[in-house]
Scaffold this motif. Structure first.
Motif, PDB file in Angstrom:
ATOM      1  N   ALA A  97       0.704  -1.107  -0.020  1.00 20.61           N
ATOM      2  CA  ALA A  97      -0.041   0.139  -0.086  1.00 20.61           C
ATOM      3  C   ALA A  97       0.840   1.221   0.180  1.00 20.61           C
ATOM      4  N   ALA A  98       0.277   2.330  -0.644  1.00 18.92           N
ATOM      5  CA  ALA A  98       1.077   3.537  -0.762  1.00 18.92           C
ATOM      6  C   ALA A  98       0.428   4.717  -0.185  1.00 18.92           C
ATOM      7  N   ARG A  99       1.116   5.755   0.394  1.00 26.08           N
ATOM      8  CA  ARG A  99       0.239   6.874   0.679  1.00 26.08           C
ATOM      9  C   ARG A  99       1.402   8.060   0.527  1.00 26.08           C
ATOM     10  N   VAL A 100       1.089   9.215   0.102  1.00 25.66           N
ATOM     11  CA  VAL A 100       2.019  10.411  -0.120  1.00 25.66           C
ATOM     12  C   VAL A 100       2.936  10.612   1.050  1.00 25.66           C
ATOM     13  N   TRP A 101       4.128  10.666   1.115  1.00 25.38           N
ATOM     14  CA  TRP A 101       5.023  10.847   2.135  1.00 25.38           C
ATOM     15  C   TRP A 101       4.601  11.684   3.344  1.00 25.38           C
ATOM     16  N   GLY A 102       4.645  11.408   4.616  1.00 23.79           N
ATOM     17  CA  GLY A 102       4.166  12.027   5.800  1.00 23.79           C
ATOM     18  C   GLY A 102       4.676  11.519   6.937  1.00 23.79           C
ATOM     19  N   SER A 103       3.702  11.615   7.941  1.00 19.58           N
ATOM     20  CA  SER A 103       3.969  10.809   9.123  1.00 19.58           C
ATOM     21  C   SER A 103       3.713   9.441   8.892  1.00 19.58           C
ATOM     22  N   LEU A 104       4.600   8.398   9.063  1.00 24.80           N
ATOM     23  CA  LEU A 104       4.400   7.194   8.957  1.00 24.80           C
ATOM     24  C   LEU A 104       3.309   6.475   9.845  1.00 24.80           C
ATOM     25  N   THR A 105       2.611   5.726   9.477  1.00 24.61           N
ATOM     26  CA  THR A 105       1.315   5.182   9.979  1.00 24.61           C
ATOM     27  C   THR A 105       1.216   3.636   9.863  1.00 24.61           C
ATOM     28  N   TYR A 106       0.616   3.014  10.659  1.00 27.84           N
ATOM     29  CA  TYR A 106       0.443   1.631  10.978  1.00 27.84           C
ATOM     30  C   TYR A 106      -1.119   1.297  10.313  1.00 27.84           C
ATOM     31  N   ASN A 107      -1.654   2.531  10.166  1.00 26.32           N
ATOM     32  CA  ASN A 107      -3.180   2.424  10.012  1.00 26.32           C
ATOM     33  C   ASN A 107      -3.431   2.178   8.498  1.00 26.32           C
ATOM     34  N   GLY A 108      -3.739   1.166   7.991  1.00 31.47           N
ATOM     35  CA  GLY A 108      -4.161   0.875   6.766  1.00 31.47           C
ATOM     36  C   GLY A 108      -5.139   1.661   6.121  1.00 31.47           C
ATOM     37  N   ASN A 109      -6.172   2.173   6.871  1.00 33.37           N
ATOM     38  CA  ASN A 109      -7.235   3.130   6.329  1.00 33.37           C
ATOM     39  C   ASN A 109      -6.636   4.550   5.993  1.00 33.37           C
ATOM     40  N   GLU A 110      -5.369   4.800   6.158  1.00 34.07           N
ATOM     41  CA  GLU A 110      -4.787   6.013   5.939  1.00 34.07           C
ATOM     42  C   GLU A 110      -3.977   5.638   4.597  1.00 34.07           C
ATOM     43  N   TYR A 111      -4.080   4.413   3.834  1.00 31.58           N
ATOM     44  CA  TYR A 111      -3.241   4.318   2.527  1.00 31.58           C
ATOM     45  C   TYR A 111      -4.307   4.347   1.480  1.00 31.58           C
ATOM     46  N   PRO A 112      -4.349   5.437   0.717  1.00 30.45           N
ATOM     47  CA  PRO A 112      -5.277   5.181  -0.371  1.00 30.45           C
ATOM     48  C   PRO A 112      -5.135   4.438  -1.730  1.00 30.45           C
ATOM     49  N   TYR A 113      -3.558   3.736  -1.681  1.00 31.79           N
ATOM     50  CA  TYR A 113      -3.516   3.105  -2.930  1.00 31.79           C
ATOM     51  C   TYR A 113      -2.983   1.557  -2.581  1.00 31.79           C
ATOM     52  N   TRP A 114      -3.594   0.553  -3.262  1.00 31.81           N
ATOM     53  CA  TRP A 114      -3.434  -0.627  -2.876  1.00 31.81           C
ATOM     54  C   TRP A 114      -3.111  -1.510  -3.620  1.00 31.81           C
ATOM     55  N   GLY A 115      -2.259  -2.757  -3.694  1.00 27.11           N
ATOM     56  CA  GLY A 115      -2.142  -3.554  -4.805  1.00 27.11           C
ATOM     57  C   GLY A 115      -3.277  -4.675  -4.707  1.00 27.11           C
ATOM     58  N   GLN A 116      -3.377  -5.734  -5.819  1.00 26.05           N
ATOM     59  CA  GLN A 116      -4.213  -6.692  -5.535  1.00 26.05           C
ATOM     60  C   GLN A 116      -3.988  -8.008  -4.528  1.00 26.05           C
ATOM     61  N   GLY A 117      -2.887  -8.065  -4.244  1.00 26.92           N
ATOM     62  CA  GLY A 117      -2.487  -8.946  -2.959  1.00 26.92           C
ATOM     63  C   GLY A 117      -1.796 -10.154  -3.652  1.00 26.92           C
ATOM     64  N   THR A 118      -0.861 -10.859  -3.210  1.00 29.16           N
ATOM     65  CA  THR A 118      -0.112 -11.977  -3.417  1.00 29.16           C
ATOM     66  C   THR A 118      -0.261 -12.975  -2.263  1.00 29.16           C
ATOM     67  N   GLN A 119      -0.605 -14.396  -2.651  1.00 29.17           N
ATOM     68  CA  GLN A 119      -0.712 -15.201  -1.623  1.00 29.17           C
ATOM     69  C   GLN A 119       0.427 -16.045  -1.021  1.00 29.17           C
ATOM     70  N   VAL A 120       0.607 -16.048   0.351  1.00 19.32           N
ATOM     71  CA  VAL A 120       1.842 -16.779   0.804  1.00 19.32           C
ATOM     72  C   VAL A 120       1.257 -17.756   1.975  1.00 19.32           C
ATOM     73  N   THR A 121       1.502 -18.743   1.474  1.00 15.67           N
ATOM     74  CA  THR A 121       1.138 -20.110   2.254  1.00 15.67           C
ATOM     75  C   THR A 121       2.527 -20.818   3.013  1.00 15.67           C
ATOM     76  N   VAL A 122       2.422 -20.950   4.164  1.00 19.69           N
ATOM     77  CA  VAL A 122       3.604 -21.551   4.792  1.00 19.69           C
ATOM     78  C   VAL A 122       2.841 -23.035   5.227  1.00 19.69           C
ATOM     79  N   SER A 123       3.540 -24.139   4.920  1.00 20.83           N
ATOM     80  CA  SER A 123       3.117 -25.321   5.394  1.00 20.83           C
ATOM     81  C   SER A 123       3.874 -25.699   6.764  1.00 20.83           C
ATOM     82  N   SER A 124       3.373 -26.697   7.477  1.00 17.55           N
ATOM     83  CA  SER A 124       3.889 -27.121   8.686  1.00 17.55           C
ATOM     84  C   SER A 124       4.785 -28.646   8.333  1.00 17.55           C
TER      85      SER A 124
END
Length: 124
Positions: A97-124
């Motif tokens: 996710a991307a947001r125009v530079w500013g105060s770093l934030t952990y809050n995903g709601n403050e990121y307006p731009y998102w990718g479609q995602g990539t699946q990561v699966t870890v087997s035991s």
């Protein structure tokens, strides 16, 4: 506006490593603070890592600290998440996710731009 495309997900055994990438287009990556988030089935989206536009500052979720590393190559318009010592509980769809530079934030709601995602699966 910037578009984001993740790649590099896959299936890996516990204890293994994987690097996911996020390629940006339509904008200059150096204008943006970048974050990685993940969402496991039936769970809320959660923060993983964030890097300032310059790469000078990074923050991590406690659950991945010491195992994951976020980095960026602004010349290549790409952000990376290196994941080591993977655990089954790391299984999720990983989003950048991307947001125009500013105060770093952990809050995903403050990121307006998102990718479609990539699946990561870890087997035991």
């Amino acid at each position: 506006q910037v578009q984001l495309l993740e790649s590099g997900g896959g299936l890996v055994q516990a204890g293994g490593s994987l690097r996911v990438s996020c390629a940006a287009s339509g904008g200059t990556l150096s204008r943006y603070d970048m974050g990685w988030f993940r969402q496991a089935p039936g769970k809320e989206r959660e923060f993983v890592a964030v890097t300032r536009w310059s790469g000078s500052t990074t923050y991590y979720a406690d659950s991945v600290k010491g195992r994951f590393t976020i980095s960026r190559d602004n010349a290549k318009n790409t952000v990376y998440l290196q994941m080591n010592s993977l655990k089954p509980e790391d299984t999720a769809v990983y989003y950048c996710a991307a947001r125009v530079w500013g105060s770093l934030t952990y809050n995903g709601n403050e990121y307006p731009y998102w990718g479609q995602g990539t699946q990561v699966t870890v087997s035991s």
